[in-house]
Design an enzyme around this catalytic site. Sequence first.
Site, PDB file in Angstrom:
ATOM      1  N   GLU A  20       8.832 -49.912  -8.046  1.00 39.50           N
ATOM      2  CA  GLU A  20       8.509 -50.428  -6.639  1.00 39.50           C
ATOM      3  C   GLU A  20       9.570 -49.986  -5.603  1.00 39.50           C
ATOM      4  O   GLU A  20       9.505 -49.436  -4.569  1.00 39.50           O
ATOM      5  CB  GLU A  20       8.376 -51.671  -6.377  1.00 39.50           C
ATOM      6  CG  GLU A  20       7.851 -52.289  -5.143  1.00 39.50           C
ATOM      7  CD  GLU A  20       7.584 -53.817  -5.329  1.00 39.50           C
ATOM      8  OE1 GLU A  20       7.420 -54.440  -4.390  1.00 39.50           O
ATOM      9  OE2 GLU A  20       7.639 -54.184  -6.402  1.00 39.50           O
ATOM     10  N   ASP A  21      10.906 -50.258  -6.273  1.00 35.79           N
ATOM     11  CA  ASP A  21      12.043 -49.929  -5.460  1.00 35.79           C
ATOM     12  C   ASP A  21      12.567 -48.552  -5.206  1.00 35.79           C
ATOM     13  O   ASP A  21      13.602 -48.288  -4.453  1.00 35.79           O
ATOM     14  CB  ASP A  21      13.137 -51.287  -5.508  1.00 35.79           C
ATOM     15  CG  ASP A  21      12.605 -52.511  -5.324  1.00 35.79           C
ATOM     16  OD1 ASP A  21      11.574 -52.423  -4.516  1.00 35.79           O
ATOM     17  OD2 ASP A  21      13.153 -53.653  -5.512  1.00 35.79           O
TER      18      ASP A  21
END
Length: 756
Positions: free
Chosen positions: A72-73
């Site tokens: 996600e990051d």
Amino acid sequence: MGELRPLIAERLPAERARIERAYEFARDAHEGVKRRSGEPYITHPVAVATILAGLGMDTDSIMAGLLHDTVEDVDGVTFEVIEEHFGPDVRRIVEGETKVSKLSKQGSQQAEVGDTGRDMQAENLRQMLIAMTGDLRIIVVKLADRLHNMRTLGSMKPEKQVRIARETMDIFAPLAHRLGIGQIKWELEDLSFQYLQPDAYQYLQTRLRTRQEERDALIQGAVVQLREALEDDLELPEWVSDIDIAGRSKHLWSIHNKMQKEGKALEQIFDLLAIRVILTPRELTVPPGTDEKRRERAEETREKRICYHTVSIVHSMWTPLPGRFKDYIAVPKPNGYQSLHTTVISQSGQPIEVQIRSRRMHEVAEYGVAAHWMYKQGGALAQKDRENWISQLRELQNEINDASDYLDAVKTDILSQRVRVFTPKGLAISLPAGSTPIDFAYHIHTRIGETTVGARVNGSIVPLSHKLDNGDMVEIVTSKNSKPSQGWLNFAVTRSARSKIRHHFRQQEREEALQHGHDLLERYLRKRQLPVRQLMRTKLLEEATQKLVGTRNPDDLYLALHAGKTTPSAVGRLLSPSLAQEQSNVPARRGPAAPKAPAPGGVYVEGFTTTTKLAQCCNPIRGDQIMGYLTRGRGVSVHRIDCPNMIRLLKDEPERCVAASWDSGTPGGTIVDLDVVAPDRPGLLADVLSVLAAEKRSPMKVEAGVGADSTAHIYLRVAVTGNTDLETLRAAILRVSGITDVLRTGKNGGRGRVSA
Ligand code: MN
């Protein structure tokens, strides 16, 4: 890696290299990123993995914990990359986490906008629950993630703290409880409590802290004493290799809850001080050649004996408080928890709760579903229960589309307080507290729910509204042709039973409305001796539907006819050119009056074979919603559910009220008395009688009178075949101009409105 390395070295030495690789991957991916608190980002996934390792989760879960925020990051990290490096299981768990948190971020961004935010949040939780039914480890990792986020919630904005704490209290703590992971549940609750009710939290914390030293000394004294007594026993040390005794003080949220629920002061809570005794049995020596099953049984029996023996030592050194001994070993809690609880008065005069369990029972209590990975064979019954509610989660997913409805259903049906009951074959079923035989029946199968006529609990017949208790054995009596009763909605508690009952009635109402609309039109055309079949040909009817209601589905036309939104004559004019030319007010052709012979009552079935009779106060007829009342010695009397007497009985003596429904026998006629109400006018009686004639009914009795307020009442006694038939007649009478009401009256003067 902090505490993680030693934990891994201790628990999963062979897996060190793999976990180390996941750690390095995550560390590199989050390089240079900081959390809101200012710490390097990698501290978060490491903390999550540490919690998971502490729970005894498997290597894949721990790696997923380390990697859960990378995709996600971090740009360039994809699920494919994760799978390539760490395998499909780790990918699945990370994917589950990522989907959920992505939605969660959208949700929280929109939260300030209002409803959309709440919907997003509901949708996000729904996605999570869907994901977790595929692999339970997804939720365990999510719980660990949430736990660490809660521990570090202090650095968030206050509104966000409250929102996250609320969600944790409503969903995540109960989920941890349902999964049996007590350790996470307690901590999540206390952390949420701190943000949701800061004052109450502070109050308890200070009150307990001021006496903390005293409490500690007290509990330590008791622990020492108990240890001496247990080690001094002649038998116990032979059976166990380790006695682990720990004092604990109850966690704040559960103290607060108990005070609120039971209206108690802090001083009245007996388990503020508690001692937990965990006994590890020695390896059992069995004769060579003993089969595995027998050995397991022997081990289990000895485990129990050790616990019961220990409680007897406790009770002989300290006086037990009456009524405070609870045997959760013989009767485990619905989530699989097993233990013996007793409250004793210690030497100091303070009550102390003592909990006694085996090492295995303790692992199940603390780690629940996670214990499954540690003790593959442990807790077969609890395991069954979990499979059960996971499949319930899946079922709800298929039934409920709206995210927030789904969440409500999950809260009431799955995350609420439970009772555990049994089928006659001994299968354990876990239901929300307050559940009735109807909830049980629908839980087993929709078909069983729908055909329920009665129930036995522990062998005795009970009303369907009977509240089930832990340990009840429930048997459902069904009858092939029986149908659900609307009255069930008064007591069914599970969301799924309620929605299935409602669905049934919506379906039935629709069918009746369609039939009624169809009949109105058919009768109208027949009366005019028109070629019914030809005129009601789909094509013609579709065109008429298009003109009158704007769709091409004749069902919509029937529904409009039923609802009185259009009239048979309007449809007729569109279908038949000859009708179109006629005056709209054609007098009905009068056929020979053909009164239907009333058949005697006794046309309903019951969960009982005892005699039944129709109540005179409301005079129910076939098709009415009915309920039975168990009279004293005169069998069951059957009332309409809207009968004022029935309503009173339901309130005063619900235990004597039973479900009743009409049987499938040949419909016979029933006599009803009607009171037609209208402001008096000339020709009123004649108009009403001509409607009766047009409907081919001859009244058995007609009385008319005008009251002081010049309201006319026409009392009619007619035969009808059932509720639908009565409705048709009533609608016809209501069309006579000026008529304000058609009431159904009972023989004894009790009157009720014909249900509309
Ligand atoms: Mn995270």
